[in-house]
Structures are given as structure tokens and as C-alpha cells.
Design an enzyme around this catalytic site. Sequence first.
Site, short mmCIF file in Angstrom:
data_model
loop_
_atom_site.label_atom_id
_atom_site.label_comp_id
_atom_site.label_asym_id
_atom_site.label_seq_id
_atom_site.Cartn_x
_atom_site.Cartn_y
_atom_site.Cartn_z
CE LYS A 1 -3.60 -0.46 2.49
NZ LYS A 1 -4.46 -0.64 3.69
NE ARG B 1 -5.23 4.05 4.32
CZ ARG B 1 -5.05 4.41 3.05
NH1 ARG B 1 -4.30 5.47 2.76
NH2 ARG B 1 -5.57 3.70 2.08
N GLY C 1 -8.47 -5.13 3.25
CA GLY C 1 -9.22 -5.14 4.50
C GLY C 1 -8.78 -6.18 5.51
CB THR D 1 -7.82 1.47 8.35
OG1 THR D 1 -7.12 0.82 7.31
CG2 THR D 1 -7.80 2.96 8.11
CD GLN E 1 -2.46 9.00 3.01
OE1 GLN E 1 -2.98 7.92 3.27
NE2 GLN E 1 -2.25 9.38 1.75
CD GLU F 1 -9.74 2.23 -0.03
OE1 GLU F 1 -9.56 3.08 0.87
OE2 GLU F 1 -9.67 1.00 0.15
NE ARG G 1 -6.51 -2.99 -2.26
CZ ARG G 1 -7.50 -2.37 -1.58
NH1 ARG G 1 -8.68 -2.20 -2.15
NH2 ARG G 1 -7.31 -1.93 -0.37
CG HIS H 1 -15.65 -36.31 -24.97
ND1 HIS H 1 -15.32 -37.15 -26.00
CD2 HIS H 1 -15.00 -35.15 -25.22
CE1 HIS H 1 -14.51 -36.54 -26.84
NE2 HIS H 1 -14.29 -35.32 -26.39
#
Length: 859
Positions: A22, A110, A125, A129, A176, A290, A304, A818
Amino acid sequence: MSSFVSTFAQLDKTQLALAGGKAANLGELSAIKGIKVPEGFCVTTEAYRKVIDTPQVQQLLHELSSADDHQQLKGISKQIRDTVEAIVIPDEIVAAINEQLTVGKAYAIRSSATAEDLPSASFAGQQDTYLNIIGKDEIIKHVSRCWASLFTERAVIYRNQNGFDHRKVQLAVIVQQMVMPQVAGTMFTADPVTGNRKVLSIDASFGLGEALVSGLVNADNFKVREGRIIDKKISKKTMAVNPLKDGGTAVNQIPAQQQNLPSLSDGQVLQLEQAGRTIEAHFGSPQDIEWCIQDDQLYIVQSRPITTLFPIPIVKDDQKHVYISVGHQQMMTDVMLPLGISFRQLITPRPMYAAGGRMFVDIAQALAIPALHKTMIDTMGQFDLLIKDALVTLLDRNDFIQVKQEDPGEEKVISTEGYRNKLKNEPVIARQLIKKAEAEVAALKQKLNGQSGTTMLDIIREDLHLLVKTIGDPQSMTLILSAMDASVWLNEKMKEWLGEKNVADILTQSAPNNITSEMGLELLQVADLIRPHAAVITYLQEIKDDNFLAGLPAIEGGVAAREAIEGYLDKYGMRCTGEIDITRTRWSEKPLTLVPLILSNIRNLPPGEGYRRFEQGLKQSRNKEREILSRLADLPDAEQKIEETKRMIGLVRTFAGYREYPKYHLVHCYFIYKQALLQEADRLIKAGVLKDKRDIYYLNYEELYEVVRTQQLNYQLIDERKQEYKNYEKLTSPRIMTSEGEVINGRYNREGVPPDALAGLAVSSGIIEGRARVIMNMEEAGLEEGDILVTAFTDPSWTPLFVLIKGLVTEVGGLMTHGSVIAREYGLPAVVGVEHATQLIKDGQRIRVNGTEGWVELL
């Protein structure tokens, strides 16, 4: 800067081991012109390793890797989480993190695992997070929680399922700056439902994206294609997740007047599409993204690869293609290895394209010609009704195939129609074709005897050209298509004249020259020979070794038993499940496969059953012929109808069985080729070029030729192909796919199907009730007489099981595949093409199979 922390500007896709998937992707995203990523940094895997490098954690990791049941996994993973969270983070790591933080700012914490956001497995997931975390101490605490979340129960199970070692997976943590969005959501740069790479799909809701991800709200959905919104679904959105002033989040009610409003304007939708296509172009593959919008500023917070899309065949042109699955016609939807694919490509009369380890042919050109529509669709329908309906659906849309005027020079589609008038009822024709093929097999063995190196490979290539001619011999094709056409004629006319469905199913029972049905009956004869010898039976019940034949002569009756089994293998030992892939293990290579079948025949069937089955089928066929002709005598124009019907019955009886022979000849030659290839592999091992002789399966023919010629092999290619194979095993092959990646699904006409019954294609008449045995691997059958076999697909190798069952249900198949042919030959009611049958029908459940109308009822 400390080795424990890296900013996004310092990261790119090459630093997976340091930053995890990530964070590495965020580093890539932050460098793309026009893409805005919230500022932040990554606490690297070096920090993680330093924290968990304690005897207690290492011991728990060792225990986790050897745990073999769910309760063990659950207990150990909780111990690891508790232990990691209790560890005091070293001061040097804390200092490195604090140095990057801005006072007063809120952050999202995260996970970023080294096994995460990968092309082969997203791990979406699996770790935790934490949003809107404020204050240095809280941030440090939540970094620790993030590390611990690598061992949530769901993450541990996911790694087990995907073959990742818990001790080798490392976790970085993203810190972040929080965006406080008015709207957020996800974006797939390929339609996740249809797979269409030209259609971008956006889900959006008010507030943080957490409301959408957690399923709290129904999202708005927007579909966009090349700058145009082609579909828009606005949902009622009652709740939103919003950040709190002092940290954390809360679920809030959306004001009533806002609940039914679009979360995005058309301009924002198109802005998202542009960003999505930019990101997709950068990474070179469809992306799951996202995003969030704050004060009209679009932020990308994650991207991703989409790992669930079926790959598109690589064709270097801008034309539109419609790819049809070869596997659904050949009863082999499993992944094929590269050597198997290349051999298949070498013998096909028209180009075959590989994608996802499966084979496809392009039929767009034929579909674009009006005169070929019906022939193509009807021909495909004989193999698989869902393929037929999917083609009709695609053509009815009129948005992909551009119909053109017929060109006399265009290729023609082989159809059965009219072939009933091209051949006389002369049994000698089939016998001559079989003798010719047998002579070619003998000549091939002679040519390859003692050959090695590129000379051996040249001989195989030359023989493949001969094999193509034999399989596609015009006389052979005419014989097969005449029998098929006569069967269609009989079914249509007898329904029209007598009101009776599928009469050809009975008329084809015990037809001559059917090498596949004979294979099942002859194994019954092997069982009869072994049946009187109790010591041999006991021996076979106990052995687990493929060398068991060597031990038989020491047992009373064992010499005869060994001769019988070896005689059977001489004739049928080249067969196996998935036999169109030359790399598959043949019965002669693993004779133990036959032992459970022999024992089941001894246990469940009386002596002489093979002869009785054949005579019973022959009797039923003759009785049906007499009955039909007798009833036709009472109709107008009786003499003409009787004469024509007799001729059609003659064609079906004489030639229907031969249909199985060309494939038998193909796999016979395949086995001879394979033996020569494996001998060469042994030589490569002795020369130090190869580690395992089966590694040649991961090379195509030309690559293998070069390895043999140069005596050199780059093992990185082998390792990549092995991982690719594992990834492809997780994918389900589509029946029909366009060059845009769109999967076209067909449907059955459910008119007359009972409520809750599973619809399929009726391929062998009759109605039967019994115990369902859901079996995915023939070697683990364990069938008893009277069971109904439920499986994904059958090919000729499954035929020995058919003598034990009284009905058949498969997920894949058509009228002339067959399993259907042999079901009719043995008089077994059968329904094929029942989607998801192996999931919807439970092993041991009683079911009713209606092979006349085409459905399965769960009782």
C-alpha cells in the site's frame, strides 16, 4: 532520515519489502502528475522487525506456522496481537515518527503489508485502519495496534489460503494526514461485474468512505465509458461516517432533504474517470482506487491492482474480437500449463489464444457475416446452450459486432446440417479410419525410438502436422457430422411426427466403435478377473504405492490380475482427467488411480455386468427402433417416413460411436510425445540444466527447444510461471469474452422448470432420483451403485465411473460433449451445464434428475 521512516516521495514500487504494497503504491501515486495524495509517511518494516524481534513473539510465530486447525489459529493469533501491543516501542522509532508529525493535524493510521495490494492477491481489508487520530501519543499507540492487526484472525486465514508464510510477511504502517471529505468512495477502472476494461465504475457516498466499505449505506453508482456517463444509480443514503473534532469518527444521520441527492456531480464523475485512467496507465493494469473529495479537491488515498479480472488474450491489433472458451467445448476448464497450451496451439487448424491458462478462439469475423449467424450459433449450441444464449445476447445488443455484407472468400463454419445425405451406411469406413490411425501410432513409436535432443523435437513437430491432418481428415469429419446430423433429424422429426422427445438418446445405446464407452465396460471385465481372488482384493485395498503392480505376482491370482491391469493400461493408459493437456499425469504413470474404480466395481456390481450392460443397451436400442417404425406405419406417407427414418437410424447406429475415436488417437500420440519429452528432461537433469523434469511443463514448445539446443535455462522464468499458474487456478474461465474484457453470460429458458429447480441442458433422456455424490477429483470418487454423479465436468477419463452411477449432473457441457455422448450410450439420465451445481447441490443430498426436460430438483 531514520531507516525506520520514509516519506511518500522516497517510495516507489521497487520498495515493497521496505514499505509494503500500500505504501509503495502511495509513493508511486504521489509522483503522478495531476494526482493529489494526502501528505504522509511510512513507518517501515525495519521498525516492525525491530519491535517483534523478541523470543516470545518468534516462538508464537513458529507455533502459528505449524497450527493445523481453526481454534489453534484463533488462539495463537490473539496471543501474538496482545504481545505485540504490550511491547514498548523503542525510543529511536518513536523519535523518527514524531519528527514527521505536524502539531494539531489529524492522521489516518493504515497497514501496509509486504503481502498486500499485489497483482495476485489484494489482501484488502485484512489488517486494521484507524481514522482521525490526533496527538503524538495516540498516533504511536495506533501504530502499535496496526502492527498487531497483521495477526487478526481474518488476516491469518487469508494468508493460509493464499500460501503466504506468516513469518515472512512484514508490516509497514502508513501515517497520513486526514482528509475531511464531503464525499468519498471507490473506483474500479474496469467494470467489476462484467470485466469490461472500457467501462469505469464509481461507488460514492457522503462523508468518509468507511460508510461505504463497511456496508452502512447503499452507494451511488456511476458507470463511465470514454468520457460519457452511460449509467447512473442514485441510492437513498441515510447515514454517513464523519470525523469528530477531538479525534475518532461517528455515524451520523444524513438530513432527509439530502438523502436522495447524487453524491457526485457529472463533472466530478468525469474528473474521477480521468484520474482513474491516468493511474491505470501509470501502473499498466486495471486498478481498484479509493478516493475522497474535500472542498472540490480530489484526493487519491489508495490504488491496488484488481486481482479478480480474467485476463484478455493478447492480440496486437485494434480490432474487436469475440473469444469463445475452448475448455467449455472440450470439457476441460482447468488451468493448462504452458507446454500443454503450446501443443494445443500446434495442432489447431485456426489460431487459439491463451489467457488465464485457458484457450480461446476468436469468432468475431464469423459473427459479423449475416449468413453465418445461425450456423455459428446453432453449432455452438450443440456444445453448450449457455454459449449459444450469450452469443444471441451479444448480437441482439448490436453495440459490439458490426455486421457486414457476406464476403464469398470468408471462412465457413462447420455445421452438421446436410451431412446426413453425404454418406452411405457402410461400417467398413469407420474400421478403415481406425486401422489407419493405429498404423500412424505404430510408425510414431518407431520414429521416436532412440531419438533425443532437437532431433527428437523435430520429429514430434513433424508428426504433429500429420496428427492435424488425421484429426481433420475430411472423411473422418463427414462420418462424425453425418451421425450428429442424423441424430438431430431423428429428434426433430420424431417429436414432430410422434410427439416423443430425444429418441436418438436410446437409439445410440451400445453403438459400435465407441472406444470411450468400451473403456468403462472393459474395466468391469478386469474386475471380474480379479473378483475370485480374495488375496488380490485385500492387497489392492491396502496398497498406496504406484509400483503396486510389481508386488502382484507374489500373491495367489496376482499374475493374472497384473496381466489384466497391464493389458487395460496398454489400451487405455494414455488417458487421464484433463487429457487435452499433454502435461497431465496419465493412468500409465499413476496406475493407482484405477484401483478404487476396480474395487468399487467388485463391491457394487455382479460378475458379467459389462456384457449385460452392452446387451441391455443393444436390446433397448433395437426395441426403440421397432417401436418407432411401428408407430410411423399408422401415419400419412408412412412408407416414405419409415424409409427415411430407417436410413437415419442406420447412420446413427453405425457412425455415432466413432466420434470418440479421434480424441483417443490424439491422446495416444500425446502420451508417446510425452514419454520422449520426459526422457529428454531426465537428460537435462543429468546435465545440470534442469532441477525437476516436470519443470519443462512451464515452458512452451519453442522455449523447450531452445533449452535443449543451448543446454541453458533461466529458472526465474520457471518460478514466475509457477506463481502465474497458482494465480490462474483461482480464476473461473468465462464461456464468452470480448476483446474489451467483457464477460457475456448466457441464461437458460426457464419456462416449464419447477420452482427452485436448477436449470440445465437435457442431454440424455430419463428421470431418476438418488443420492448426489459431489466429486471434483475422480481419484476420490468412492461411488456406490445407484449414486448420481455431480461434478464440474467430465471427459473420457471419467467413463469408468459411469458404470456405477444412474445419473449425471455437470456444470459444463453440451449435447455433443463426451460426458453427454457416454451418458446416452449407457442410458443414464443426464443434465449438463448446470451452473454452480457443485456448490448448490450438497454431497449426499437426494436429487431428481430430469434428463428429458433439463433440470435438477433438490429433494
